[in-house]
Design an enzyme around this catalytic site. Structure first.
Site, PDB file in Angstrom:
ATOM      1  N   LYS A 123       0.825  -1.208   0.000  1.00 55.09           N
ATOM      2  CA  LYS A 123       0.000   0.000   0.000  1.00 55.09           C
ATOM      3  C   LYS A 123       0.857   1.255   0.000  1.00 55.09           C
ATOM      4  CE  LYS A 123      -1.475   2.370   3.318  1.00 55.09           C
ATOM      5  NZ  LYS A 123      -1.995   2.909   4.590  1.00 55.09           N
ATOM      6  N   ASP A 141      -6.438   0.956   1.393  1.00 57.39           N
ATOM      7  CA  ASP A 141      -6.374   1.069   2.845  1.00 57.39           C
ATOM      8  C   ASP A 141      -7.673   0.513   3.427  1.00 57.39           C
ATOM      9  OD1 ASP A 141      -8.272   2.979   2.259  1.00 57.39           O
ATOM     10  OD2 ASP A 141      -7.330   4.573   3.421  1.00 57.39           O
TER      11      ASP A 141
END
Length: 214
Positions: A123, A141
């Site tokens: 991420k 997320d």
């Protein structure tokens, strides 16, 4: 699982674009390095909290070389309000050292290289690639993991699966800003508690809203 069609997906992003044509990260940063550090520090805390500590941190350490002039105790003292300061300080110092040793102090431009840095997962790498280098990546997320399957934009129950589904389904022309629009939507409108469906500009398309009304 029901998924929206291509026309509905395009309409969603056209509405997001009309409302907010140039969305920006809510983390404050001044360079590829400061963005990388800010994202690493943002784990399990808020962007607002990170901005408070990086305002002080980046005044004294906004390059890998300057960061390594700090001891771990000095870095902990600065970042301790955001929590996990032991692990985060260790990662920031280690990634700064690796940037100098392996990349001439320059933030690399590939996911594979970024993920060799301590504290940098998929991420975080995707955020840096998208924001700094304009790559059409999709950082997933907790907000995206929660709202995208609900809305009908993606399928999957892990960040990797949702990322893959979004990248496959979102038209390329929206990918530069897509994750910013979705994060902001999950953070301020499609909240986990008491979602603001009455204020939502895509409520007539959203499958979660439709299912509630059945």
């Amino acid at each position: 699982m029901y998924l929206l069609g291509s026309k509905e997906i395009s309409e969603i992003f056209e509405r997001f674009k009309a409302q907010n044509p140039e969305p920006k990260p809510e983390l404050n940063y001044y360079s590829p390095y400061t963005l990388l550090v800010a994202v690493v520090l943002s784990a399990q805390t808020t962007d607002k909290g990170v901005n408070k500590v990086t305002e002080r941190l980046f005044r004294v350490a906004d390059t890998p070389e300057k960061m390594l002039n700090l001891s771990q105790d000095e870095l902990i003292e600065i970042i301790k309000p955001i929590g996990l300061s032991q692990a985060k300080s260790r990662n920031v110092l280690a990634l700064s050292r690796k940037l100098i040793d392996d990349f001439n102090g320059i933030v690399p431009e590939t996911r594979e290289d970024l993920m060799t840095l301590p504290g940098v997962g998929r991420k975080t790498a995707n955020v840096v690639l998208n924001v700094v280098f304009g790559k059409h990546t999709m950082p997933v997320d907790t907000h995206l993991l929660r709202i995208c399957p609900l809305i009908g934009l993606a399928e999957g129950d892990t960040p990797e699966k949702v990322e893959k589904s979004l990248v496959e389904r979102i038209p390329d022309k929206y990918m530069e800003h897509a994750h910013h629009w979705l994060i902001l939507h999950g953070r301020y409108v499609c909240t986990a508690k008491n979602p603001k469906c009455g204020e939502c500009l895509i409520s007539d398309i959203c499958l979660a809203k439709s299912n509630k009304e059945l």
